[in-house]
Design an enzyme around this catalytic site. Sequence first.
Site, short mmCIF file in Angstrom:
data_model
loop_
_atom_site.label_atom_id
_atom_site.label_comp_id
_atom_site.label_asym_id
_atom_site.label_seq_id
_atom_site.Cartn_x
_atom_site.Cartn_y
_atom_site.Cartn_z
N TYR A 46 -8.33 28.00 32.32
CA TYR A 46 -8.99 27.08 31.38
C TYR A 46 -10.33 26.62 31.94
O TYR A 46 -11.34 26.63 31.25
CB TYR A 46 -8.05 25.89 31.10
CG TYR A 46 -8.68 24.79 30.29
CD1 TYR A 46 -8.97 24.96 28.93
CD2 TYR A 46 -8.99 23.56 30.87
CE1 TYR A 46 -9.55 23.94 28.19
CE2 TYR A 46 -9.56 22.53 30.13
CZ TYR A 46 -9.84 22.73 28.80
OH TYR A 46 -10.42 21.72 28.07
N GLU B 99 -7.26 15.92 22.73
CA GLU B 99 -7.60 14.85 23.68
C GLU B 99 -6.82 13.58 23.33
O GLU B 99 -6.37 12.85 24.22
CB GLU B 99 -9.10 14.56 23.68
CG GLU B 99 -9.96 15.68 24.26
CD GLU B 99 -9.85 15.88 25.76
OE1 GLU B 99 -9.21 15.05 26.45
OE2 GLU B 99 -10.39 16.88 26.27
N TRP C 9 -3.27 16.80 31.26
CA TRP C 9 -3.89 17.84 30.44
C TRP C 9 -3.09 19.13 30.52
O TRP C 9 -3.00 19.88 29.56
CB TRP C 9 -5.35 18.06 30.86
CG TRP C 9 -6.00 19.10 30.01
CD1 TRP C 9 -6.46 20.32 30.40
CD2 TRP C 9 -6.25 19.04 28.59
NE1 TRP C 9 -6.96 21.02 29.32
CE2 TRP C 9 -6.83 20.25 28.20
CE3 TRP C 9 -5.99 18.07 27.62
CZ2 TRP C 9 -7.19 20.53 26.88
CZ3 TRP C 9 -6.35 18.34 26.29
CH2 TRP C 9 -6.94 19.56 25.95
#
Length: 195
Positions: free
Chosen positions: A24, A46, A54
């Site tokens: 990522y 988010e 995350w």
Amino acid sequence: MTVVGADGLARPQWASVDPMLREYYDTEWGMPVRDEQGLYERICLEGFQAGLSWATILRKRPGFRSAFADFDPDVVSDFGPDDVERLMLDPGIVRNRMKINATIQNARATVALRGEGGLVDLVWGFQPVDTPRPREQSDVPTVSDESKALSRALRKKGFAFVGPTTMFALMEAVGIIDTHLVTSHRRGTSGVWPH
């Protein structure tokens, strides 16, 4: 401080251990997102990330995309109470009623913004005149005047789960600012900011 991987590339600690996070970081994080659907998705993810890691959200991203029609605002804006109940039973996503409702609300707000220039112009309109140049992870801010202003602007337009810290993370993720450490191999690769 960056960590040099077996491939000889320097990354921050968070992106140097987990292969999924490394991928990522190397291919997506900090690259410009300038399409409505892409920005809507990132805003919602988010928001789902608030209070979680995350990595948890990234691992579930395929499930989120399946559950929310690939984050097509036109489709999600039509979701109703039955869809909320269906999503609350979906193990492929984070089952938080407030965040699910916010995703639907944000789809409606995204569609409504089209008459005023659209989501992309609104969000990118908060790009600062300069970007941080962190040497250490501790140098990376978690909020800025621009993220506070973006949060206020989005809330005014009906968006939810768009607090200033969440919007700062969004601005990092979609290339509006470059918070790659100056020693990282990714610094300056977005094309938005010079190295």
